[in-house]
Design a protein around this motif. Structure first.
Motif, PDB file in Angstrom:
ATOM      1  N   SER A  92       0.845  -1.188   0.000  1.00  0.00           N
ATOM      2  CA  SER A  92       0.000   0.000   0.000  1.00  0.00           C
ATOM      3  C   SER A  92       0.886   1.245   0.000  1.00  0.00           C
ATOM      4  O   SER A  92       2.076   1.188   0.318  1.00  0.00           O
ATOM      5  N   TYR A  93       0.324   2.369  -0.366  1.00  0.00           N
ATOM      6  CA  TYR A  93       1.046   3.640  -0.425  1.00  0.00           C
ATOM      7  C   TYR A  93       1.602   3.943   0.965  1.00  0.00           C
ATOM      8  O   TYR A  93       0.887   3.881   1.961  1.00  0.00           O
ATOM      9  N   SER A  94       2.869   4.260   1.072  1.00  0.00           N
ATOM     10  CA  SER A  94       3.534   4.358   2.378  1.00  0.00           C
ATOM     11  C   SER A  94       2.864   5.365   3.315  1.00  0.00           C
ATOM     12  O   SER A  94       2.784   5.124   4.523  1.00  0.00           O
ATOM     13  N   THR A  95       2.381   6.482   2.797  1.00  0.00           N
ATOM     14  CA  THR A  95       1.736   7.476   3.649  1.00  0.00           C
ATOM     15  C   THR A  95       0.497   6.876   4.308  1.00  0.00           C
ATOM     16  O   THR A  95       0.280   7.051   5.509  1.00  0.00           O
ATOM     17  N   ASP A  96      -0.291   6.144   3.535  1.00  0.00           N
ATOM     18  CA  ASP A  96      -1.483   5.495   4.079  1.00  0.00           C
ATOM     19  C   ASP A  96      -1.103   4.363   5.032  1.00  0.00           C
ATOM     20  O   ASP A  96      -1.684   4.221   6.107  1.00  0.00           O
ATOM     21  N   PHE A  97      -0.122   3.562   4.643  1.00  0.00           N
ATOM     22  CA  PHE A  97       0.295   2.415   5.447  1.00  0.00           C
ATOM     23  C   PHE A  97       0.767   2.858   6.835  1.00  0.00           C
ATOM     24  O   PHE A  97       0.282   2.374   7.860  1.00  0.00           O
ATOM     25  N   THR A 150      11.299  12.483  -3.288  1.00  0.00           N
ATOM     26  CA  THR A 150      11.411  11.785  -4.569  1.00  0.00           C
ATOM     27  C   THR A 150      11.438  10.291  -4.320  1.00  0.00           C
ATOM     28  O   THR A 150      11.884   9.866  -3.253  1.00  0.00           O
ATOM     29  N   PRO A 151      10.959   9.500  -5.220  1.00  0.00           N
ATOM     30  CA  PRO A 151      10.359   9.871  -6.493  1.00  0.00           C
ATOM     31  C   PRO A 151       8.958  10.455  -6.281  1.00  0.00           C
ATOM     32  O   PRO A 151       8.264  10.071  -5.353  1.00  0.00           O
ATOM     33  N   ILE A 152       8.582  11.374  -7.132  1.00  0.00           N
ATOM     34  CA  ILE A 152       7.263  11.997  -7.033  1.00  0.00           C
ATOM     35  C   ILE A 152       6.233  10.967  -7.478  1.00  0.00           C
ATOM     36  O   ILE A 152       6.178  10.579  -8.639  1.00  0.00           O
ATOM     37  N   THR A 153       5.457  10.485  -6.520  1.00  0.00           N
ATOM     38  CA  THR A 153       4.500   9.408  -6.766  1.00  0.00           C
ATOM     39  C   THR A 153       3.158   9.780  -6.148  1.00  0.00           C
ATOM     40  O   THR A 153       3.029   9.812  -4.929  1.00  0.00           O
ATOM     41  N   GLN A 154       2.185  10.046  -6.975  1.00  0.00           N
ATOM     42  CA  GLN A 154       0.867  10.421  -6.462  1.00  0.00           C
ATOM     43  C   GLN A 154       0.231   9.261  -5.708  1.00  0.00           C
ATOM     44  O   GLN A 154       0.438   8.094  -6.044  1.00  0.00           O
ATOM     45  N   GLY A 208      -8.856  19.097  -7.346  1.00  0.00           N
ATOM     46  CA  GLY A 208      -7.772  20.064  -7.426  1.00  0.00           C
ATOM     47  C   GLY A 208      -6.473  19.585  -6.814  1.00  0.00           C
ATOM     48  O   GLY A 208      -5.396  19.904  -7.294  1.00  0.00           O
ATOM     49  N   THR A 209      -6.559  18.786  -5.747  1.00  0.00           N
ATOM     50  CA  THR A 209      -5.331  18.325  -5.104  1.00  0.00           C
ATOM     51  C   THR A 209      -4.593  17.302  -5.963  1.00  0.00           C
ATOM     52  O   THR A 209      -3.407  17.084  -5.765  1.00  0.00           O
ATOM     53  N   CYS A 210      -5.271  16.692  -6.911  1.00  0.00           N
ATOM     54  CA  CYS A 210      -4.632  15.671  -7.747  1.00  0.00           C
ATOM     55  C   CYS A 210      -4.027  16.231  -9.023  1.00  0.00           C
ATOM     56  O   CYS A 210      -3.360  15.508  -9.752  1.00  0.00           O
ATOM     57  N   GLU A 211      -4.256  17.502  -9.290  1.00  0.00           N
ATOM     58  CA  GLU A 211      -3.691  18.096 -10.508  1.00  0.00           C
ATOM     59  C   GLU A 211      -2.183  18.266 -10.402  1.00  0.00           C
ATOM     60  O   GLU A 211      -1.476  18.238 -11.397  1.00  0.00           O
ATOM     61  N   ASP A 212      -1.673  18.454  -9.202  1.00  0.00           N
ATOM     62  CA  ASP A 212      -0.251  18.651  -8.959  1.00  0.00           C
ATOM     63  C   ASP A 212       0.255  17.483  -8.115  1.00  0.00           C
ATOM     64  O   ASP A 212      -0.188  17.302  -6.976  1.00  0.00           O
ATOM     65  N   LEU A 259       3.002  16.892  -6.388  1.00  0.00           N
ATOM     66  CA  LEU A 259       3.554  17.248  -5.080  1.00  0.00           C
ATOM     67  C   LEU A 259       2.455  17.640  -4.101  1.00  0.00           C
ATOM     68  O   LEU A 259       2.466  17.249  -2.933  1.00  0.00           O
ATOM     69  N   ARG A 260       1.494  18.398  -4.596  1.00  0.00           N
ATOM     70  CA  ARG A 260       0.382  18.827  -3.747  1.00  0.00           C
ATOM     71  C   ARG A 260      -0.435  17.623  -3.283  1.00  0.00           C
ATOM     72  O   ARG A 260      -0.856  17.558  -2.133  1.00  0.00           O
ATOM     73  N   SER A 261      -0.644  16.650  -4.162  1.00  0.00           N
ATOM     74  CA  SER A 261      -1.425  15.471  -3.781  1.00  0.00           C
ATOM     75  C   SER A 261      -0.694  14.634  -2.732  1.00  0.00           C
ATOM     76  O   SER A 261      -1.319  14.071  -1.832  1.00  0.00           O
ATOM     77  N   MET A 262       0.629  14.582  -2.830  1.00  0.00           N
ATOM     78  CA  MET A 262       1.404  13.837  -1.836  1.00  0.00           C
ATOM     79  C   MET A 262       1.318  14.509  -0.471  1.00  0.00           C
ATOM     80  O   MET A 262       1.124  13.843   0.551  1.00  0.00           O
ATOM     81  N   LEU A 263       1.456  15.823  -0.451  1.00  0.00           N
ATOM     82  CA  LEU A 263       1.377  16.560   0.806  1.00  0.00           C
ATOM     83  C   LEU A 263      -0.032  16.480   1.382  1.00  0.00           C
ATOM     84  O   LEU A 263      -0.212  16.344   2.595  1.00  0.00           O
TER      85      LEU A 263
END
Length: 157
Positions: free
Chosen positions: A31-36, A65-69, A79-83, A85-89
């Motif tokens: 799973s995505y590390s932020t969620d995990f 990095t790596p920039i991974t949505q 809107g948060t998914c258009e960028d 970096l913004r979506s990761m934050l």
């Protein structure tokens, strides 16, 4: 740790080796590390006795990095998914909000000292970081590599 494995922050958000105590997790959790790690932190708070001290260290891999949505952006046009970096934050912000909510639900917030800090300045290439007006960037001793955004919060204050 297996040969070739890394515990570095800079790496794939879903396939870096994940460990619990002194052993790798099997089956591998992809799973995505932020969620995990955010979900693990919330679970730790939920299972902890509310009258006992708790120390929790949660170093987010993002925004790195790596920039991974996040996977949530694969099917979203918000809107948060258009960028990327913004979506990761935003994913880290959502998980942080879940952690604060769990502390409140367990009536632990009033005795919490919550410290949030970046670990270094950005890489000043204008696509992944910009430390202006500070001189320098990550991997330097200039202010742009050392001065970071941080805040302290919690009911303990």
């Amino acid at each position: 740790m297996p040969t070739g494995a890394s515990q570095a922050g800079s790496g794939n958000y879903t396939s870096l080796p994940r460990w619990k105590d002194d052993a790798p997790l099997f089956p591998a959790n992809e799973s995505y590390s932020t969620d995990f790690f955010g979900d693990l932190a919330v679970a730790a708070v939920e299972s902890h006795p509310s009258d006992a001290p708790l120390s929790l260290y949660l170093p987010w891999q993002c925004v790195h990095t790596p920039i991974t949505q996040p996977p949530a952006c694969e099917s979203s046009t918000t809107g948060t998914c258009e960028d990327p970096l913004r979506s990761m934050l935003f994913a880290a912000d959502e998980q942080t909000a879940s952690l604060v909510a769990a502390l409140n639900e367990k009536a632990m917030w009033d005795s919490t000292l919550f410290i949030y800090s970046a670990d270094n300045g950005g890489v000043d290439d204008l696509s992944t970081g910009n430390n202006y007006p500070l001189r320098g960037e990550k991997h330097t001793n200039w202010d742009g590599g050392m001065r970071v955004t941080a805040f302290i919060s919690g009911g303990f204050l």
